[in-house]
Design an enzyme around this catalytic site. Structure first.
Site, short mmCIF file in Angstrom:
data_model
loop_
_atom_site.label_atom_id
_atom_site.label_comp_id
_atom_site.label_asym_id
_atom_site.label_seq_id
_atom_site.Cartn_x
_atom_site.Cartn_y
_atom_site.Cartn_z
N ARG A 167 37.46 45.20 59.29
CA ARG A 167 38.75 45.30 58.59
C ARG A 167 39.66 44.10 58.83
O ARG A 167 40.67 43.95 58.17
CB ARG A 167 39.46 46.62 58.97
CG ARG A 167 40.73 46.85 58.17
CD ARG A 167 41.32 48.23 58.41
NE ARG A 167 41.46 48.57 59.79
CZ ARG A 167 42.42 48.09 60.59
NH1 ARG A 167 43.32 47.26 60.14
NH2 ARG A 167 42.46 48.48 61.86
N TYR B 148 42.45 44.44 32.38
CA TYR B 148 41.63 45.60 32.72
C TYR B 148 42.53 46.84 32.91
O TYR B 148 43.58 46.75 33.56
CB TYR B 148 40.83 45.28 33.99
CG TYR B 148 40.19 46.48 34.61
CD1 TYR B 148 39.24 47.23 33.91
CD2 TYR B 148 40.53 46.89 35.90
CE1 TYR B 148 38.66 48.35 34.49
CE2 TYR B 148 39.94 48.00 36.48
CZ TYR B 148 39.01 48.73 35.75
OH TYR B 148 38.45 49.83 36.31
N ASP C 271 42.01 37.08 36.67
CA ASP C 271 40.83 37.92 36.87
C ASP C 271 39.69 37.23 36.13
O ASP C 271 39.67 37.17 34.89
CB ASP C 271 41.10 39.33 36.31
CG ASP C 271 39.95 40.30 36.58
OD1 ASP C 271 38.80 39.83 36.68
OD2 ASP C 271 40.20 41.51 36.68
N LYS D 79 30.54 43.60 39.07
CA LYS D 79 30.03 43.25 37.74
C LYS D 79 29.02 42.10 37.83
O LYS D 79 27.94 42.31 38.34
CB LYS D 79 31.21 42.95 36.82
CG LYS D 79 32.32 44.01 36.87
CD LYS D 79 31.78 45.33 36.40
CE LYS D 79 32.74 46.51 36.39
NZ LYS D 79 33.73 46.70 37.38
C1 PLP Z 1 37.87 42.81 34.45
C2 PLP Z 1 37.85 43.80 35.56
N1 PLP Z 1 38.63 43.59 36.64
C3 PLP Z 1 38.65 44.45 37.66
C4 PLP Z 1 37.90 45.60 37.66
C5 PLP Z 1 37.97 46.55 38.82
O1 PLP Z 1 36.85 46.39 39.62
P1 PLP Z 1 36.20 47.55 40.56
O2 PLP Z 1 35.70 48.62 39.65
O3 PLP Z 1 35.14 46.81 41.30
O4 PLP Z 1 37.30 48.01 41.44
C6 PLP Z 1 37.06 45.86 36.58
C7 PLP Z 1 36.24 47.09 36.55
O5 PLP Z 1 35.71 47.48 35.52
C8 PLP Z 1 37.04 44.93 35.50
O6 PLP Z 1 36.27 45.14 34.41
#
Ligand code: PLP
Length: 381
Positions: free
Chosen positions: A42, A96, A167, A192
């Site tokens: 952590r 997202y 992102d 992903k």
């Molecule tokens: C573009 C994007 N950012 C962030 C996330 C969040 O990621 P996690 O599901 O690993 O928490 C996702 C999840 O689908 C995403 O598609």
């Protein structure tokens, strides 16, 4: 070294001569007497975490980083580290859904103001106030694959003394490196493309030493660190990242071109198509156009549920970025909670489907989509 080589070798600790892969470290506590600081998962400082951060920094051209237990752990830790009561953030509107929910459900309670705006420099500039601290973007966007001009956003943020965050999940470090375009902090859902096999959950934040130091204090308190088995899986996955992305880019480009001529498909959204509204920006800032496609079924084709049920190879599932091709209808999943009017305002029709293209043979994927769209409509009794 080239990105392909870095995927395989960056951060490999072969100084102990133990093997070509870093060891899995199932230990929570570590001996501390001779350590500079206590090592603990952590605290984000185990040798396994450090090795992976080194590899991810090499791929994203970052100086430092942190590895988290999910993309949302990375994103929430970043935003909560950089924003406090009285601050304001400007965010791209089509981010997202989980990030948008974090902002709309938590910021007000914490006294943080925000604006979710269209992804143009004009809209970003108009929303900036004296108390704005962060500009947050995501490109390509979900689900319509619109492209935000990264360099323009980074320049605007710098001019106003804001921290710029992107992102970079949809593009992956193989297709674009936002730090080279002036962005301060890159976040990923490692679940992903970085993981790439739909079998792990993790997140990443990468930036300068100074910025990562700011995140670390909050990260240690919030505690969203990753476990050693995920570290191992991610390291193994990153070795094939370049190959996977190369194949996913080329599969997606081929499918987008073929789908646009397929009867039953009304339109295709893919930044690699010349008619895509942001194709020129995409060409400027991306090395490849990515593995995500969105398309709309024509009025005389089956509806999205029926179409998905008729697929034989492509799996209806909500995640993305893996080697298996997945499909989902944003109107039934990520954007289900919006009203039909709100969906329409964002350009998300009831007949829209989002495809995360995997590494299968493109012909097999195309034939699967073709046979599903040809499915005859049931007779009306
Ligand atoms: C573009 C994007 N950012 C962030 C996330 C969040 O990621 P996690 O599901 O690993 O928490 C996702 C999840 O689908 C995403 O598609």
């Amino acid at each position: 070294m080239h990105q392909n080589t870095l995927c395989v070798h960056a951060g490999t600790r072969n100084d102990r001569g133990e093997g070509v892969n870093n060891p899995i470290e199932p230990s929570a506590p570590f001996a501390y007497l001779d350590a500079k600081e206590p090592i603990y998962p952590r605290y984000f400082n185990t040798p396994g975490q450090d090795a992976l951060v080194e590899r991810l920094c090499a791929l994203e051209h970052a100086a430092d980083g942190l590895l988290f237990s999910s993309g949302m752990a990375a994103i929430s830790t970043a935003l909560f580290s950089l924003l406090q009561q009285g601050d304001h953030a400007v965010l791209q509107r089509d981010i997202y859904g989980g990030t948008q929910h974090l902002v709309t459900s938590q910021f007000e309670r914490l006294g943080i103001a925000y604006d979710l705006v269209p992804a143009t420099s004009e809209a970003f500039a108009a929303a900036i106030r004296p108390e704005t601290r962060v500009l947050y973007i995501e490109t390509p966007s979900n689900p319509l694959l619109r492209i935000t001009d990264i360099a323009a956003a980074a320049t605007l943020a710098r001019e106003h003394g804001l921290v710029s965050i992107i992102d970079n999940t949809f593009a992956s470090p193989m297709n674009q490196n936002p730090i080279d375009l002036g962005i301060d902090l890159v976040v990923h859902s490692g679940t992903k493309y970085l993981g790439g096999h739909s079998d792990l959950c993790c997140g990443v934040a990468l930036g300068s030493h100074k910025l990562i130091e700011r995140l670390l204090a909050t990260a240690r308190t919030l505690g969203g660190s990753v476990n050693p088995l995920t570290c191992y899986l991610l390291e193994r996955s990153l070795k094939t990242l370049a190959l996977r992305i190369e194949r996913q880019n080329s599969n997606a480009q081929q499918l987008a071109e073929r789908l646009r001529n397929l009867p039953g498909i009304a339109c295709v959204h893919y930044p690699g198509l010349p008619e895509h509204p942001d194709h020129d920006v995409a060409r400027r800032q991306m090395r490849g156009f990515g593995g995500m496609i969105a398309f709309e079924l024509a009025d005389d084709a089956p509806d999205t549920s029926r179409f998905q049920r008729h697929l034989r190879l492509i799996k209806p599932a909500i995640s993305l970025g893996g080697v298996d091709t997945l499909i989902c209808a944003p109107g039934l999943t990520s954007h289900r909670d919006l009203t039909p009017k709100e969906r329409a305002e964002q350009g998300i029709s009831e007949r829209l489907l989002r495809l995360s293209v995997g590494i299968e043979a493109p012909d097999d994927l195309f034939y699967d989509l073709e046979q599903a769209v040809k499915e005859p409509l049931p007779e009306i009794l």
